[in-house]
Design a protein around this motif. Structure first.
Motif, mmCIF file in Angstrom:
data_model
loop_
_atom_site.group_PDB
_atom_site.id
_atom_site.type_symbol
_atom_site.label_atom_id
_atom_site.label_comp_id
_atom_site.label_asym_id
_atom_site.label_seq_id
_atom_site.Cartn_x
_atom_site.Cartn_y
_atom_site.Cartn_z
ATOM 1 N N UNK A 1 10.038 4.210 -25.290
ATOM 2 C CA UNK A 1 10.749 5.417 -24.844
ATOM 3 C C UNK A 1 10.747 5.458 -23.324
ATOM 4 N N UNK A 2 11.860 5.946 -22.740
ATOM 5 C CA UNK A 2 12.007 5.904 -21.286
ATOM 6 C C UNK A 2 12.061 7.304 -20.667
ATOM 7 N N UNK A 3 11.227 7.509 -19.666
ATOM 8 C CA UNK A 3 11.324 8.680 -18.780
ATOM 9 C C UNK A 3 12.133 8.206 -17.563
ATOM 10 N N UNK A 4 13.374 8.704 -17.436
ATOM 11 C CA UNK A 4 14.221 8.328 -16.295
ATOM 12 C C UNK A 4 13.936 9.305 -15.155
ATOM 13 N N UNK A 5 13.124 8.832 -14.209
ATOM 14 C CA UNK A 5 12.582 9.693 -13.143
ATOM 15 C C UNK A 5 13.462 9.574 -11.894
ATOM 16 N N UNK A 6 14.633 10.224 -11.944
ATOM 17 C CA UNK A 6 15.549 10.133 -10.800
ATOM 18 C C UNK A 6 15.597 11.440 -10.015
ATOM 19 N N UNK B 1 14.317 9.303 -23.245
ATOM 20 C CA UNK B 1 13.454 10.300 -23.895
ATOM 21 C C UNK B 1 13.234 11.518 -22.990
ATOM 22 N N UNK B 2 13.179 11.275 -21.667
ATOM 23 C CA UNK B 2 12.888 12.360 -20.726
ATOM 24 C C UNK B 2 13.609 12.078 -19.408
ATOM 25 N N UNK C 1 13.916 17.782 -20.632
ATOM 26 C CA UNK C 1 14.349 18.018 -19.261
ATOM 27 C C UNK C 1 13.195 18.679 -18.495
ATOM 28 N N UNK C 2 12.750 17.980 -17.443
ATOM 29 C CA UNK C 2 11.529 18.347 -16.747
ATOM 30 C C UNK C 2 11.865 18.673 -15.292
ATOM 31 N N UNK C 3 11.142 19.621 -14.692
ATOM 32 C CA UNK C 3 11.370 19.978 -13.295
ATOM 33 C C UNK C 3 10.289 19.404 -12.387
ATOM 34 N N UNK C 4 10.680 19.089 -11.164
ATOM 35 C CA UNK C 4 9.693 18.692 -10.144
ATOM 36 C C UNK C 4 9.497 19.917 -9.257
ATOM 37 N N UNK D 1 12.061 22.101 -20.204
ATOM 38 C CA UNK D 1 10.996 21.834 -21.186
ATOM 39 C C UNK D 1 9.616 21.706 -20.560
ATOM 40 N N UNK D 2 9.562 21.539 -19.233
ATOM 41 C CA UNK D 2 8.257 21.367 -18.610
ATOM 42 C C UNK D 2 8.400 21.012 -17.143
ATOM 43 N N UNK D 3 7.291 20.647 -16.512
ATOM 44 C CA UNK D 3 7.312 20.230 -15.106
ATOM 45 C C UNK D 3 6.404 19.013 -14.890
ATOM 46 N N UNK D 4 6.711 18.299 -13.801
ATOM 47 C CA UNK D 4 5.801 17.272 -13.297
ATOM 48 C C UNK D 4 4.848 18.000 -12.358
#
Ligand code: C5P
Length: 229
Positions: A56-61, A83-84, A112-115, A152-155
């Protein structure tokens, strides 16, 4: 059930380095993170290589743009089947809501995650951008804005997880870099936490790069981290 809380940061820039690394990562215990360096160098092929290995891939762009552009980028990420993926909370509630809404009704919906505030930023760095308030308060504020906007969450830093878990509840996903097992080098990370502590503090996913990727035996390093968890 598979325990895939380890997200290996694939910080390489060529297809051959990527394939070598991916061959050593068990999809039973790990997911992977593709960041700006790898995606800019190799493109969507990097995602395909990971998917072909069952990872599964977290695409951290860290998308940060006007709402329409940001939402379209998130839609493109969802079409890659990741995946994220993530956006900067500093882009504002309208941008985050647009990103979330464009995913509604899609066949595949990534998390979908927020920084919030990059963990590399100090209080002084924040002040220089015109934000006068305390860094911790700004992190809490942006995390709450992300939750209200339907993310859905945060880093976040593993040192912030306990506080955020308490204020945002159990259903909000907390993804934490800056993880260092006791046996590995710190590298350039300063505020580090061990895998065990991070989980205890409420992290859902641990982003771990060099303790695995720069080790002589990545598979053994993963096994040691899994045993610690
Ligand atoms: O090698 P290391 O474990 O330090 O890698 C951590 C990964 O997490 C890197 O890809 C880094 O860019 C990313 N990251 C981080 N701190 C943040 C956000 C992302 O270290 N605040």
């Amino acid at each position: 059930m598979a325990d895939q809380r380890i997200v290996v940061a694939l910080d390489v820039s060529t297809t051959s380095e990527l394939k070598d690394l991916v061959a050593q990562i068990p999809n039973t215990h790990c997911r992977v993170k593709i960041g700006k360096e790898l995606f800019t160098s190799v493109g969507p092929l990097a995602v395909d290589i990971c998917h072909a290995a069952g990872l599964d891939v977290f695409l951290d762009l860290k998308f940060h743009d006007i709402p329409n552009t940001c939402a379209k980028a998130v839609l493109a990420a969802s079409r890659l089947g990741v995946w994220m993926t993530n956006v900067h909370c500093a882009g504002g509630a309208d941008m985050m809501q647009a990103a979330r809404e464009i995913l509604e009704g899609q066949a595949h919906r990534p998390l979908l995650i927020g920084v919030t505030v990059l963990t590399s930023m100090s209080q002084q760095d924040l002040q220089e951008t015109g934000v006068e308030r305390d860094l911790e308060i700004q992190v809490d504020h942006l995390a709450r804005l992300a939750q209200q906007s339907g993310l859905d969450g945060v880093v976040c830093s593993a040192q912030e997880t306990q506080r955020l878990r308490q204020s945002l509840g159990d259903d909000f996903c907390l993804v934490t870099p800056g993880i260092r097992p006791s046996w590995s080098a710190r590298d350039d990370q300063t505020r580090i936490v061990t895998p065990h502590e991070a989980i205890k503090n409420g992290s859902d996913y641990l982003v771990i790069g060099r303790p695995i990727t720069a080790s002589a035996d990545p598979q053994q390093s993963i096994a040691k981290i899994v045993a610690e968890l």
